[in-house]
Design a protein around this motif. Structure first.
Motif, PDB file in Angstrom:
ATOM      1  N   GLY A  93     -14.013  12.986  11.468  1.00 34.73           N
ATOM      2  CA  GLY A  93     -12.824  13.848  11.948  1.00 34.73           C
ATOM      3  C   GLY A  93     -12.415  12.580  12.427  1.00 34.73           C
ATOM      4  N   SER A  94     -11.143  12.815  13.393  1.00 36.65           N
ATOM      5  CA  SER A  94     -10.580  12.354  14.035  1.00 36.65           C
ATOM      6  C   SER A  94      -9.611  13.119  15.147  1.00 36.65           C
ATOM      7  N   SER A  95      -9.328  12.409  16.114  1.00 39.39           N
ATOM      8  CA  SER A  95      -8.453  13.530  17.303  1.00 39.39           C
ATOM      9  C   SER A  95      -7.094  12.746  17.410  1.00 39.39           C
ATOM     10  N   GLY A  96      -6.934  11.628  17.236  1.00 39.36           N
ATOM     11  CA  GLY A  96      -5.549  11.008  17.760  1.00 39.36           C
ATOM     12  C   GLY A  96      -4.925  10.938  16.098  1.00 39.36           C
ATOM     13  N   LEU A  97      -3.355  10.657  16.393  1.00 39.45           N
ATOM     14  CA  LEU A  97      -2.522  10.450  14.826  1.00 39.45           C
ATOM     15  C   LEU A  97      -1.318   9.602  15.263  1.00 39.45           C
ATOM     16  N   TYR A  98      -1.023   8.940  15.095  1.00 36.27           N
ATOM     17  CA  TYR A  98       0.354   7.878  14.506  1.00 36.27           C
ATOM     18  C   TYR A  98       0.478   7.293  12.945  1.00 36.27           C
ATOM     19  N   MET A  99       2.016   7.413  12.630  1.00 39.22           N
ATOM     20  CA  MET A  99       2.322   7.425  11.381  1.00 39.22           C
ATOM     21  C   MET A  99       3.908   6.714  11.040  1.00 39.22           C
ATOM     22  N   SER A 100       3.855   5.636  10.563  1.00 43.50           N
ATOM     23  CA  SER A 100       5.299   4.574  10.460  1.00 43.50           C
ATOM     24  C   SER A 100       5.569   5.410   8.926  1.00 43.50           C
ATOM     25  N   GLU A 101       6.616   4.990   8.462  1.00 44.49           N
ATOM     26  CA  GLU A 101       7.114   5.596   7.279  1.00 44.49           C
ATOM     27  C   GLU A 101       6.239   4.649   5.937  1.00 44.49           C
ATOM     28  N   ASN A 102       5.185   3.419   5.766  1.00 44.40           N
ATOM     29  CA  ASN A 102       3.972   3.437   5.428  1.00 44.40           C
ATOM     30  C   ASN A 102       3.059   3.632   5.908  1.00 44.40           C
ATOM     31  N   ALA A 124     -16.495   9.660  26.218  1.00 38.32           N
ATOM     32  CA  ALA A 124     -16.111   9.123  25.093  1.00 38.32           C
ATOM     33  C   ALA A 124     -16.323   7.580  25.804  1.00 38.32           C
ATOM     34  N   VAL A 125     -16.743   6.366  24.808  1.00 43.02           N
ATOM     35  CA  VAL A 125     -16.064   4.957  25.607  1.00 43.02           C
ATOM     36  C   VAL A 125     -15.326   3.814  24.624  1.00 43.02           C
ATOM     37  N   ASP A 126     -15.174   4.965  23.100  1.00 38.41           N
ATOM     38  CA  ASP A 126     -14.876   3.409  22.447  1.00 38.41           C
ATOM     39  C   ASP A 126     -14.114   4.809  21.436  1.00 38.41           C
ATOM     40  N   THR A 127     -13.265   3.681  21.085  1.00 39.56           N
ATOM     41  CA  THR A 127     -11.907   3.798  20.257  1.00 39.56           C
ATOM     42  C   THR A 127     -12.501   3.785  18.433  1.00 39.56           C
ATOM     43  N   GLN A 128     -12.911   4.350  17.734  1.00 41.13           N
ATOM     44  CA  GLN A 128     -12.377   3.866  16.097  1.00 41.13           C
ATOM     45  C   GLN A 128     -10.617   4.401  15.655  1.00 41.13           C
ATOM     46  N   ILE A 129     -10.676   3.646  14.622  1.00 39.07           N
ATOM     47  CA  ILE A 129      -8.905   3.282  14.028  1.00 39.07           C
ATOM     48  C   ILE A 129      -9.444   2.998  12.395  1.00 39.07           C
ATOM     49  N   PHE A 130      -8.633   4.403  11.972  1.00 38.08           N
ATOM     50  CA  PHE A 130      -8.878   4.305  10.725  1.00 38.08           C
ATOM     51  C   PHE A 130      -7.542   4.230  10.011  1.00 38.08           C
ATOM     52  N   LYS A 131      -7.147   3.506   9.070  1.00 35.94           N
ATOM     53  CA  LYS A 131      -5.728   3.320   8.198  1.00 35.94           C
ATOM     54  C   LYS A 131      -5.456   3.527   6.908  1.00 35.94           C
ATOM     55  N   TRP A 132      -5.087   3.706   6.030  1.00 37.50           N
ATOM     56  CA  TRP A 132      -4.374   4.359   5.097  1.00 37.50           C
ATOM     57  C   TRP A 132      -3.013   3.593   5.068  1.00 37.50           C
ATOM     58  N   THR A 133      -2.532   3.181   3.829  1.00 38.49           N
ATOM     59  CA  THR A 133      -0.698   3.239   3.484  1.00 38.49           C
ATOM     60  C   THR A 133      -0.762   4.560   2.609  1.00 38.49           C
ATOM     61  N   VAL A 134       0.604   4.692   2.937  1.00 42.11           N
ATOM     62  CA  VAL A 134       1.199   5.838   2.053  1.00 42.11           C
ATOM     63  C   VAL A 134       1.921   5.194   0.944  1.00 42.11           C
ATOM     64  N   ASP A 135       2.420   5.610   0.079  1.00 43.29           N
ATOM     65  CA  ASP A 135       3.341   6.018  -1.203  1.00 43.29           C
ATOM     66  C   ASP A 135       3.583   7.292  -1.442  1.00 43.29           C
ATOM     67  N   GLY A 136       4.267   7.978  -1.014  1.00 38.36           N
ATOM     68  CA  GLY A 136       4.454   9.386  -1.574  1.00 38.36           C
ATOM     69  C   GLY A 136       3.182  10.376  -0.944  1.00 38.36           C
ATOM     70  N   THR A 137       2.898  10.568  -2.422  1.00 36.03           N
ATOM     71  CA  THR A 137       1.719  11.214  -2.453  1.00 36.03           C
ATOM     72  C   THR A 137       0.267  10.966  -2.829  1.00 36.03           C
ATOM     73  N   LEU A 188      -2.141   7.878  -1.819  1.00 34.54           N
ATOM     74  CA  LEU A 188      -2.599   7.314  -0.460  1.00 34.54           C
ATOM     75  C   LEU A 188      -4.131   6.454  -0.485  1.00 34.54           C
ATOM     76  N   ASN A 189      -3.855   5.437   0.157  1.00 33.25           N
ATOM     77  CA  ASN A 189      -4.426   4.495   0.026  1.00 33.25           C
ATOM     78  C   ASN A 189      -5.892   4.073   1.867  1.00 33.25           C
ATOM     79  N   PHE A 190      -6.728   4.035   1.692  1.00 35.92           N
ATOM     80  CA  PHE A 190      -7.524   3.569   2.812  1.00 35.92           C
ATOM     81  C   PHE A 190      -7.557   1.904   2.802  1.00 35.92           C
ATOM     82  N   VAL A 191      -7.324   1.386   3.809  1.00 30.74           N
ATOM     83  CA  VAL A 191      -6.946   0.072   3.897  1.00 30.74           C
ATOM     84  C   VAL A 191      -8.875  -0.305   4.860  1.00 30.74           C
TER      85      VAL A 191
END
Length: 703
Positions: free
Chosen positions: A366-375, A405-418, A420-423
C-alpha cells in the motif's frame, strides 16, 4: 515471489513467534531488513546497536550466496555505524552474516545475525490464485505474531520474513497544479465560460458567459451511492472521479465517469472506469488519465474459507457491464512489503474521446503519498517501528505492540501512456509531510522528511533532505536540520529547495540542490509563526501562507508555550540566498481564522495578468479568555508583486450578523475567474464580480 518461498516464510514466522515471546523480557539488539531488492539498488540492514568501524574490514560482516559460499560484494557501513549497505550483486539469493563480535559493547544483548535476501531484476507477477492466497496467509501470520508482544518482536518477524493535462484557456482559471503539464483536478473547474461544480449528488453546470446574468445550464445527476471528490477537464471531456459503494457487489469502487461536454448544456455519458478501493489521487498527463488508489482485501476470511477471491474488482463500461476480478497476471508483489494492501493504478488513454482500452495493475504494497511528473510516478508509504505499552495491572503477556512511523519507503514507476514500468524502491529516514515535500528534477528525485518527534526528548526530531538518482540510489543529502522541530511546508524550485520548520519560531531554510551530490544550506530566516504552504511568485520570491504565533506563559507548569493567533501571509525575498528576508507580511483576521488553502493548495486563486492571489477564508477573533468569536466568511484577493509587496484588493466577506459559527452551505469553496469576471462558488450559490474593481454583478442560487 515463488509459492515455495511463501510457504517457508509462513513456517519461519510461526517458529520465531514462541521464541520471541519466551525472551521478550530480555532486551536484545534488533535488526530490520527487507527480503527483496532490485539489482539497480543497494540492499541494507539496519541494527539497533552500533557496529565496530572495522567490522567489515576484519571479516566479521560478509555475504554468502545460495550455496553458502562467500561472494565478492561492496559492503559499507553508514556514518552512524548502524546500517550495513550491500551493493554490486547480481541477480540471486544471498545471506548477510554479522558476527556477534562485530557489534560495539552496550547494555543490549548481542547475537550473530544471518539475514537472507534476494536480488531481482524485475518484479514478477503472481502466478496463481493459490500463490496469492499464500501471500495473504503470511500477512495474517505476521499480524498475529506482532500482537501482544514487545517491540523486539518486530525485528524477529522482519528478519524471519527476510529469511525466506488538459487544454488550458488563458481566459479562465486553471487548477493550482504542482507540476506543469500534470493536471491534478479539483472540486471546481472552468472551461469556455462554463463553471462545473459538485453539490451533493449532482454536478452543476453554470453558464457564466454573461457574468451579469448567471444561469444554470444543466444538472448532471449522479447515483445515490456516488460521491465525487475530483473534477477535471481534458479537451471536450469532463471527468468526474470519486467513490461509489456497490451494494450488490458489497464493496466500494473508485470510479471515473467521463462525459462529452462539446455541448455543455447537454453532456453525454461516454464511459465509466473503476477500480476497487478508495482514491488516493488522480493525475492527467500526456493524454492519459491515471487513477491511483488503495484497496484493503478481506484476507481475514482465510480463517473461515479455503479459497476466497482476494483479487481486486475492476470495471470498464466499454468492455463489460459486469464487475470483474483483476486478472492474476496484472498483480505483482512490490519488493520489501508485506502489509496486505493493494496499490492500484488505472491508466486510461483520453485521446479520441477516451474510447481506448483501460489498463489496471495491482501491486501488493500500500501507499499513502504520491508525486507525479510527466514521466514518472512515485508512491510513498510510512515504515513502522514498534514500542511496547503495558496496561496498568496487566500481565506481561498483555503487553501491546504500538507501531509508529519512523521511515519512508519510496516506489517508482516510469510512465508512458498506459504503460507502467516499475523501476525500484528505496528507503529514507523520517516521514514525508505531503506531495510538496517531493520533487523530480533532471531525473533525480528529491524528498524532505522529518525524523523523530518534537515532543520526545529521547528521540528528538530532526529534518532531512535526500536526493536520489533515476534508480533511487542516494546521491546526496542534507541531514539533521532544526533539531526539535518538524517540517510544516516545503517547496522545490529548480536548483533550490525551501523548507519551513517550526516549534517556537519559523525557520525558512534556503537549500542549494544544484549539485545533487553535495546539497547545502545557503541561508536561514527565523521569524514568528510558520507557513503551511509555500507558493513561488518568481525565481527569487516566495509566498508563504500560514499562522502567526506568540509566546505565552503557563503558571502551572511554569513554562512558556506557543499558540497560533491570526492567519498570516508573507512575501519572502530569497534573491540573496544566504540572507532570505520577509519582505512583506499581512495579518488576516484574529485568533481562530483559517482557510482551506493552508492545507489544500487547490484553494489558491491565481490570475497572472493582474498579479492576483486569493483564497476562501473564515474569520474569527479572540474573545474572553480562550474563546474565539466568529466574524464572517468569504474570500480575500491580494495583489502580490516583488516591487510592491502585498496589497489587499478585495475583501469579499459576509459578516456574521450575530451567528456564532459559519454556515457550511454559504462557505466559499473556490474562487475562479472567466474572462473579465471573478466568481465565488459556495454549495448554495455562485456569485460574480467585476475583476477590476470587484463590484458585485449577480448571484445564482443553487438548490
Amino acid at each position: 515471489m515463488k509459492s515455495k518461498g511463501i510457504v517457508l516464510l509462513v513456517v519461519a514466522t510461526l517458529i520465531v513467534l514462541p521464541l520471541t515471546i519466551a525472551f521478550m523480557m530480555l532486551p536484545t539488539a534488533e535488526a530490520k531488513a527487507v527480503n527483496t531488492v532490485m539489482n539497480t539498488q543497494n540492499w541494507q540492514a539496519s541494527f539497533s546497536q552500533k557496529l565496530k568501524k572495522d567490522s567489515i574490514a576484519v571479516g566479521d560482516v560478509y555475504v554468502t550466496n545460495g550455496k553458502n559460499e562467500k561472494v565478492t560484494a561492496t559492503i559499507t557501513l553508514s556514518e552512524d555505524q548502524q546500517t550495513v549497505i550491500v551493493s554490486k550483486l547480481t541477480v540471486g539469493s544471498y545471506q548477510l552474516h554479522v558476527e556477534e563480535k562485530a557489534f560495539l559493547q552496550s547494555e543490549l544483548k548481542t547475537k550473530a545475525h544471518v539475514i537472507s535476501f534476494n536480488v531481482i531484476d524485475k518484479i514478477e507477477t503472481v502466478k496463481s490464485d493459490k500463490e496469492l492466497q499464500q501471500y495473504f496467509e503470511v500477512v495474517l501470520a505476521n499480524q498475529q505474531s506482532t500482537r501482544h508482544v514487545q517491540s523486539d518482536n518486530f525485528s524477529a518477524v522482519s528478519e524471519s520474513a527476510a529469511d525466506t493535462a488538459s487544454n488550458k484557456s488563458e481566459q479562465s482559471s486553471t487548477t493550482n497544479n504542482q507540476v506543469d503539464g500534470v493536471e491534478e483536478g479539483d472540486i471546481v473547474v472552468v472551461k469556455d465560460g462554463y463553471i462545473y461544480t459538485v453539490k451533493d449528488r449532482t454536478i452543476m453546470v453554470v453558464n457564466a458567459k454573461n457574468p451579469k446574468n448567471l444561469a444554470l445550464a444543466t444538472k448532471i445527476q449522479l447515483k445515490e451511492s456516488q460521491y465525487i471528490s475530483k473534477l477535471a477537464i481534458y479537451q471536450n471531456l469532463l471527468i468526474a472521479i470519486g467513490d461509489e459503494y456497490l451494494e450488490k457487489v458489497g464493496t466500494s469502487m473508485t470510479m471515473a465517469t467521463i462525459y462529452d461536454i462539446s455541448n455543455p448544456q447537454k453532456p453525454k455519458l461516454v464511459r465509466e472506469v473503476g477500480q476497487e478501493g478508495y482514491l488516493q489521487d488522480m493525475r492527467i498527463t500526456k493524454d492519459t488519465l491515471y487513477l491511483i488508489g488503495n484497496m484493503h482485501p478481506n484476507y481475514w476470511i482465510l480463517r473461515e474459507e479455503a479459497t476466497p477471491d482476494l483479487k481486486p474488482k475492476v470495471y470498464d463500461s466499454m468492455a463489460s457491464k459486469a464487475y470483474r476480478s483483476l486478472a492474476i497476471d496484472k498483480i505483482a508483489i512490490l519488493p520489501n512489503t508485506m502489509d496486505g494492501t493493494y496499490s492500484l493504478i488505472t491508466a486510461i488513454n483520453l485521446k479520441n474521446g477516451a474510447k481506448a482500452t483501460a489498463n489496471t495493475k495491482g501491486y501488493l504494497g500500500g501507499s499513502s503519498g504520491l508525486y507525479m511528473s510527466e514521466n514518472s510516478l512515485y508512491l510513498t508509504t510510512p515504515m513502522y517501528n514498534g514500542e511496547t505499552v503495558m496496561p496498568a495491572g496487566r500481565m506481561v503477556m498483555d503487553m501491546i505492540w504500538m507501531p509508529r512511523a519512523v521511515d519512508t519507503q519510496i516506489f517508482k514507476w516510469t510512465v508512458d501512456g498506459t504503460n507502467l514500468n516499475f523501476v525500484g524502491t528505496a528507503e529514507v529516514k523520517g516521514t514525508v509531510l505531503n506531495q510538496y515535500s517531493m520533487d523530480e528534477y533532471k531525473g533525480n528525485f528529491r524528498i524532505a522528511t522529518t525524523e523523530g518527534n518534537t515532543w520526545d526528548e529521547k528521540d528528538i526530531s530532526r529534518n532531512h533532505l535526500f536526493i536520489l538518482d533515476e534508480q533511487l540510489k542516494e546521491l546526496g543529502a542534507v541531514k539533521d536540520l532544526a533539531p526539535g522541530e518538524k517540517i510544516y511546508s516545503a517547496r522545490f524550485m529548480g536548483d533550490k529547495a525551501y523548507m519551513v520548520t517550526f516549534k517556537q519560531v519559523d525557520p525558512l531554510f534556503v537549500i542549494d540542490v544544484a549539485n545533487p551530490k553535495n546539497p547545502a544550506v545557503l541561508g536561514e530566516l527565523k521569524i514568528p509563526g510558520f507557513s503551511n504552504y509555500l507558493h513561488p511568485l518568481d525565481d527569487t520570491h516566495l509566498i508563504g501562507i500560514g499562522y502567526d504565533t506568540e509566546q505565552r506563559y503557563d503558571a502551572y507548569s511554569k513554562r512558556n508555550f506557543t499558540v497560533t493567533t491570526n492567519m498570516k501571509m508573507s512575501l519572502f525575498d530569497v534573491s540573496d540566498f544566504k540572507n532570505p528576508k520577509e519582505q512583506a507580511t499581512v495579518k488576516i483576521g484574529g485568533k481562530g481564522s483559517h482557510s482551506e488553502v493552508q492545507y489544500n493548495p487547490k484553494a489558491l486563486f491565481r490570475h497572472k495578468d493582474y498579479n492576483y492571489y486569493g483564497f476562501p477564508v473564515i474569520l474569527y477573533d479572540e474573545g474572553k479568555k480562550d474563546e474565539v468569536v466568529y466574524q464572517g466568511q468569504g474570500a480575500q484577493i491580494y495583489e502580490i508583486t516583488a516591487e510592491k509587496g502585498i496589497t489587499l484588493k478585495a475583501n469579499i466577506i459576509q459578516k456574521s450578523d450575530g451567528a456564532q459559527y459559519e454556515n457550511w452551505e454559504q462557505l466559499v469553496q473556490r474562487v475562479v475567474y472567466s474572462g473579465d469576471a471573478l466568481y465565488t462558488i459556495a454549495p448554495n450559490e455562485v456569485k460574480s464580480y467585476q475583476l477590476t474593481d470587484f463590484k458585485a454583478l449577480d448571484t445564482l442560487p443553487i438548490k
